[in-house]
Every structure is written in structure tokens, then in C-alpha cells.
Motif scaffolding. Structure first.
Motif, PDB file in Angstrom:
ATOM      1  N   THR A 230       7.897  -2.539  20.202  1.00 36.22           N
ATOM      2  CA  THR A 230       6.455  -2.476  19.992  1.00 36.22           C
ATOM      3  C   THR A 230       5.704  -2.969  21.230  1.00 36.22           C
ATOM      4  O   THR A 230       4.728  -2.360  21.668  1.00 36.22           O
ATOM      5  N   ALA A 231       6.189  -4.069  21.793  1.00 34.14           N
ATOM      6  CA  ALA A 231       5.559  -4.622  23.002  1.00 34.14           C
ATOM      7  C   ALA A 231       5.629  -3.631  24.158  1.00 34.14           C
ATOM      8  O   ALA A 231       4.655  -3.439  24.896  1.00 34.14           O
ATOM      9  N   ALA A 232       6.782  -2.978  24.305  1.00 31.55           N
ATOM     10  CA  ALA A 232       6.968  -2.045  25.422  1.00 31.55           C
ATOM     11  C   ALA A 232       6.092  -0.808  25.275  1.00 31.55           C
ATOM     12  O   ALA A 232       5.493  -0.338  26.252  1.00 31.55           O
ATOM     13  N   LEU A 233       5.998  -0.273  24.063  1.00 30.51           N
ATOM     14  CA  LEU A 233       5.168   0.917  23.844  1.00 30.51           C
ATOM     15  C   LEU A 233       3.690   0.596  24.082  1.00 30.51           C
ATOM     16  O   LEU A 233       2.953   1.409  24.647  1.00 30.51           O
ATOM     17  N   TYR A 234       3.286  -0.581  23.650  1.00 24.67           N
ATOM     18  CA  TYR A 234       1.900  -0.983  23.946  1.00 24.67           C
ATOM     19  C   TYR A 234       1.694  -1.108  25.452  1.00 24.67           C
ATOM     20  O   TYR A 234       0.671  -0.672  25.992  1.00 24.67           O
ATOM     21  N   ARG A 235       2.678  -1.689  26.126  1.00 29.95           N
ATOM     22  CA  ARG A 235       2.537  -1.932  27.565  1.00 29.95           C
ATOM     23  C   ARG A 235       2.404  -0.625  28.349  1.00 29.95           C
ATOM     24  O   ARG A 235       1.565  -0.537  29.262  1.00 29.95           O
ATOM     25  N   ILE A 236       3.196   0.379  28.003  1.00 32.35           N
ATOM     26  CA  ILE A 236       3.083   1.660  28.705  1.00 32.35           C
ATOM     27  C   ILE A 236       1.691   2.240  28.509  1.00 32.35           C
ATOM     28  O   ILE A 236       1.043   2.684  29.452  1.00 32.35           O
ATOM     29  N   LYS A 278      -2.361  10.845  27.504  1.00 35.59           N
ATOM     30  CA  LYS A 278      -0.991  10.323  27.475  1.00 35.59           C
ATOM     31  C   LYS A 278      -0.980   8.892  26.934  1.00 35.59           C
ATOM     32  O   LYS A 278      -0.086   8.505  26.160  1.00 35.59           O
ATOM     33  N   ALA A 279      -1.987   8.091  27.329  1.00 34.00           N
ATOM     34  CA  ALA A 279      -2.090   6.708  26.837  1.00 34.00           C
ATOM     35  C   ALA A 279      -2.279   6.700  25.322  1.00 34.00           C
ATOM     36  O   ALA A 279      -1.627   5.925  24.607  1.00 34.00           O
ATOM     37  N   ILE A 280      -3.152   7.564  24.819  1.00 40.53           N
ATOM     38  CA  ILE A 280      -3.399   7.647  23.377  1.00 40.53           C
ATOM     39  C   ILE A 280      -2.122   8.044  22.643  1.00 40.53           C
ATOM     40  O   ILE A 280      -1.774   7.477  21.597  1.00 40.53           O
ATOM     41  N   GLU A 281      -1.416   9.012  23.204  1.00 43.13           N
ATOM     42  CA  GLU A 281      -0.159   9.460  22.593  1.00 43.13           C
ATOM     43  C   GLU A 281       0.835   8.305  22.490  1.00 43.13           C
ATOM     44  O   GLU A 281       1.492   8.117  21.458  1.00 43.13           O
ATOM     45  N   LEU A 282       0.927   7.521  23.551  1.00 45.16           N
ATOM     46  CA  LEU A 282       1.848   6.382  23.551  1.00 45.16           C
ATOM     47  C   LEU A 282       1.402   5.304  22.564  1.00 45.16           C
ATOM     48  O   LEU A 282       2.227   4.703  21.878  1.00 45.16           O
ATOM     49  N   TYR A 283       0.121   5.062  22.492  1.00 39.52           N
ATOM     50  CA  TYR A 283      -0.396   4.091  21.519  1.00 39.52           C
ATOM     51  C   TYR A 283      -0.074   4.531  20.097  1.00 39.52           C
ATOM     52  O   TYR A 283       0.309   3.712  19.248  1.00 39.52           O
ATOM     53  N   TYR A 287       2.223   2.499  17.543  1.00 40.95           N
ATOM     54  CA  TYR A 287       1.670   1.990  16.292  1.00 40.95           C
ATOM     55  C   TYR A 287       2.464   2.502  15.086  1.00 40.95           C
ATOM     56  O   TYR A 287       2.793   1.736  14.173  1.00 40.95           O
ATOM     57  N   LYS A 288       2.792   3.794  15.102  1.00 36.19           N
ATOM     58  CA  LYS A 288       3.573   4.356  13.997  1.00 36.19           C
ATOM     59  C   LYS A 288       4.965   3.732  13.934  1.00 36.19           C
ATOM     60  O   LYS A 288       5.510   3.514  12.848  1.00 36.19           O
ATOM     61  N   LYS A 302      -2.796  -5.163  18.989  1.00 33.63           N
ATOM     62  CA  LYS A 302      -3.311  -4.588  20.236  1.00 33.63           C
ATOM     63  C   LYS A 302      -3.242  -3.066  20.223  1.00 33.63           C
ATOM     64  O   LYS A 302      -4.150  -2.386  20.719  1.00 33.63           O
ATOM     65  N   LEU A 303      -2.166  -2.520  19.661  1.00 31.73           N
ATOM     66  CA  LEU A 303      -2.035  -1.069  19.543  1.00 31.73           C
ATOM     67  C   LEU A 303      -3.147  -0.499  18.673  1.00 31.73           C
ATOM     68  O   LEU A 303      -3.772   0.511  19.020  1.00 31.73           O
TER      69      LEU A 303
END
Length: 344
Positions: A230-236, A278-283, A287-288, A302-303
Motif C-alpha cells: 500500500t505504501a509503495a503504490l501510494y508512493r509511485i 497515470k498517477a490517478i490509475e496508480l492511486y 486504494y483498491k 493518503k490514497l
């Protein structure tokens, strides 16, 4: 019991009486007095089995009471005195580093983790201590030392299997996450405030480092630890969003005609839109994933906040901030020390 010790210090029952006094104080939640009684036992009967147990217990209680310096003194004495005779001396040596880190003493924590690794090669906490040593070095700004330790930790993880690999998964994920942070630092140093002829090169360098960092953060997800994934996906996503903002705010290079400046801004705006998508897609993925894995931590929040900011139509901003406490949680109580858990 303490009066027995005072009157008959050389009697064989004196050590039992001193230790029993400490145990009674502890059972009554008089932890300060219990710690003092354990310290008395450890000082007066240092060579006995009760003296060893008392020294350990004194360290545990001083730590529980938030008296970290005194706890560390006891732990150091214990690990040095009983390194070859007691199996738990290794655990106590590791605790020294943990207490330093909890106290915010990163430099002392790094030294203590390294001391543990040197004294107990292949020890129970080898991989974890290696990661934490790297983490402490990173927080100190010693990035080369951090990178070396993080790489060593991941090599250890690759050699593990079965239950050991499962147990160490979260530490390996943390190590890979911090490797991503090291790449991010390089990315962040590349400025877009350069002359026109150098802008393309700066953009290319920044994009390359961004791709490299993103690859590392995605590796964290593959390690399959829910919290660090979760932390990594938010970070990207956050790095992508940050990059889009830096492009949007980048000044138009001087010397352009009005028409060329307009074309330049249009091209830059198109790039910004692509990166934000791309940022929205990663968020969304992050989140999911968090919801799927039932992870609710600061990165989940944060996500969700990022999605409310960047994709409000799909994820309307929450009207009220959601704290860590939920319905059914117990009301917080005054932070008195009521229990000492020795196994943690």
C-alpha cells in the motif's frame, strides 16, 4: 523481603528474598519499586541465576517506564556478561538497538544493529537488523551505507524459503521500499529550472530515474506484504503527481516567440495530463488493493485523499476526516504503565 536482605546479606536465602520482593512489587504494578528491587538483586547477587534474571527484568521495566538510557545500561551489561552462557543474550543485544531507535537515536541505533550483526552472524534477527541498520543510515543521510545494508538484506531474503521467508517478507518489502527512496532522492535532485537547450536532457534524466524508482516500488508490491504494498503504490502515484505539478509550474524558457511559447506550453500540458492520468490509475490500484487486503493505515488514508483531490467525480472528497479509531474501539485511557509484556 527486603529487610531479610538488609539483615542477612550473606545468607543463601537473601537472593531469593530480594528477587521475590521485586516480583511482588511488579505483580502489584509498582514498576518503579520493582525495577529498583531487581537492580538491588542484580548488584548484590550478580553471579547467581537470580542476579541474571533480575538484570534482564530491570532492563525490561526501565524500558516500559520510558527510561531508555537506564534500560540500555542493563541490556548492555546483560548481553556482555551472559553472551556465552545464556541463549537470550542475543535477544537482549538486539533490544539495545531497538530501544535506541525508539528513542530517536538513529546514530546509536545503527551502531547497535551493526554490533548485533557482528556479534551474532546468522542470528535470529539477522535480516531484520540489517534492514533496520540501513533504515537508520538512511534517516541519518548516510545513503551509501544505507544502500549497502538494504542490498545485503535483500540478498539474505532471496536465500530464505518456507516459514523463514514468510516471516521476513515485511522486512524485505521495507528494504526494497527504501531502495526506491534512494532512487527518488536522485530523481528529486534533477531540476527543471535550466536553460532551454538543457531542458530536454533534464526531462529525459528525470523520466529515466522516475521509471527506475517506479520499477523498484512495484517490486515492493510483488513481495506481497500488504502494508508495504500500500505504501509503495501510494508512493509511485505521489511521485507521478509531483512530477506533473513540476512540469505544470516549469517556466517557459526565455527567447521563445509567442507562437513557439504557446506550442511549448501545449506540449507540456499534454504531458502533464498523461502523467496525471497515470498517477490517478496508480492511486486507484493502490486504494483498491488496500481495501481488498483490508489494510487501513496512513497510506490508505493518503490514497483516498489523493483520489478525492485528483478524481473527485469518481471519488468525492470525504466530508469528515476519518481517524484511526472506529466505532467499537475503546475510549483512550490515561497512559499509565499497567502491564509489562516481556516477549515484545
Amino acid at each position: 523481603y527486603l529487610s531479610v536482605v538488609a539483615k542477612y546479606p550473606n545468607n543463601k536465602i537473601a537472593k531469593e528474598a530480594a528477587f521475590t520482593a521485586a516480583v511482588v512489587y511488579e505483580s502489584m504494578a509498582y514498576f518503579e519499586r520493582a525495577a529498583e528491587a531487581y537492580e538491588t538483586t542484580a548488584d548484590k547477587f550478580a553471579k547467581s541465576d537470580k542476579g541474571a534474571d533480575a538484570l534482564f527484568n530491570a532492563g525490561v521495566l526501565r524500558q516500559a517506564l520510558g527510561q531508555n538510557k537506564r534500560a540500555i545500561i542493563h541490556y548492555k551489561a546483560y548481553s556482555k556478561r551472559f553472551r556465552k552462557t545464556r541463549k537470550d543474550a542475543q535477544e537482549v543485544a538486539y533490544r539495545i538497538a531497538v530501544v535506541h531507535e525508539l528513542a530517536g537515536e538513529e546514530g546509536l541505533a545503527e551502531k547497535a544493529y551493526n554490533a548485533y550483526l557482528k556479534a551474532y552472524r546468522g542470528g535470529t534477527h539477522q535480516l531484520k537488523a540489517t534492514v533496520f541498520s540501513g533504515r537508520a543510515a538512511y534517516k541519518l543521510g548516510q545513503y551509501r551505507r544505507a544502500g549497502k545494508q538494504l542490498s545485503a538484506a535483500l540478498k539474505l531474503f532471496k536465500k530464505s524459503s518456507g516459514a523463514e521467508a514468510k516471516r521476513n517478507r515485511k522486512y524485505a518489502a521495507e528494504a526494497r521500499y527504501y531502495q526506491g527512496e534512494l532512487l527518488y532522492r536522485k530523481y528529486d535532485k534533477v531540476s527543471l529550472k535550466v536553460k532551454a537547450r538543457k531542458l530536454d536532457k533534464a526531462l529525459a534524466t528525470k523520466m529515466k530515474l522516475l521509471d527506475q524508482a517506479s520499477t523498484v516500488y512495484l517490486d515492493v508490491v510483488e513481495i506481497n506484504d500488504a502494508s508495504w504494498a500500500t505504501a509503495a503504490l501510494y508512493r509511485i502515484g505521489s511521485v507521478m503527481e509531483e512530477f506533473a505539478n513540476s512540469l505544470r509550474d516549469a517556466p517557459t524558457p526565455p527567447g521563445f516567440s509567442e507562437a513557439d511559447a504557446e506550442l511549448y506550453r501545449e506540449a507540456l500540458d499534454n504531458e502533464v495530463i498523461t502523467i496525471e492520468e497515470k498517477a490517478i490509475e496508480l492511486y486507484i490500484v493502490g486504494y483498491k488493493k488496500a481495501i481488498e487486503l483490508k489494510v487501513y493505515n496512513e497510506y490508505t488514508q493518503k490514497l483516498r485523499a489523493a483520489l478525492g483531490r485528483m478524481a473527485a467525480s469518481q471519488f468525492p472528497p470525504a466530508k469528515e476526516s476519518r481517524g484511526q479509531q472506529r466505532l467499537g474501539d475503546r475510549t483512550p485511557t490515561i497512559g499509565l504503565t499497567k502491564e509489562v509484556i516481556r516477549g515484545e
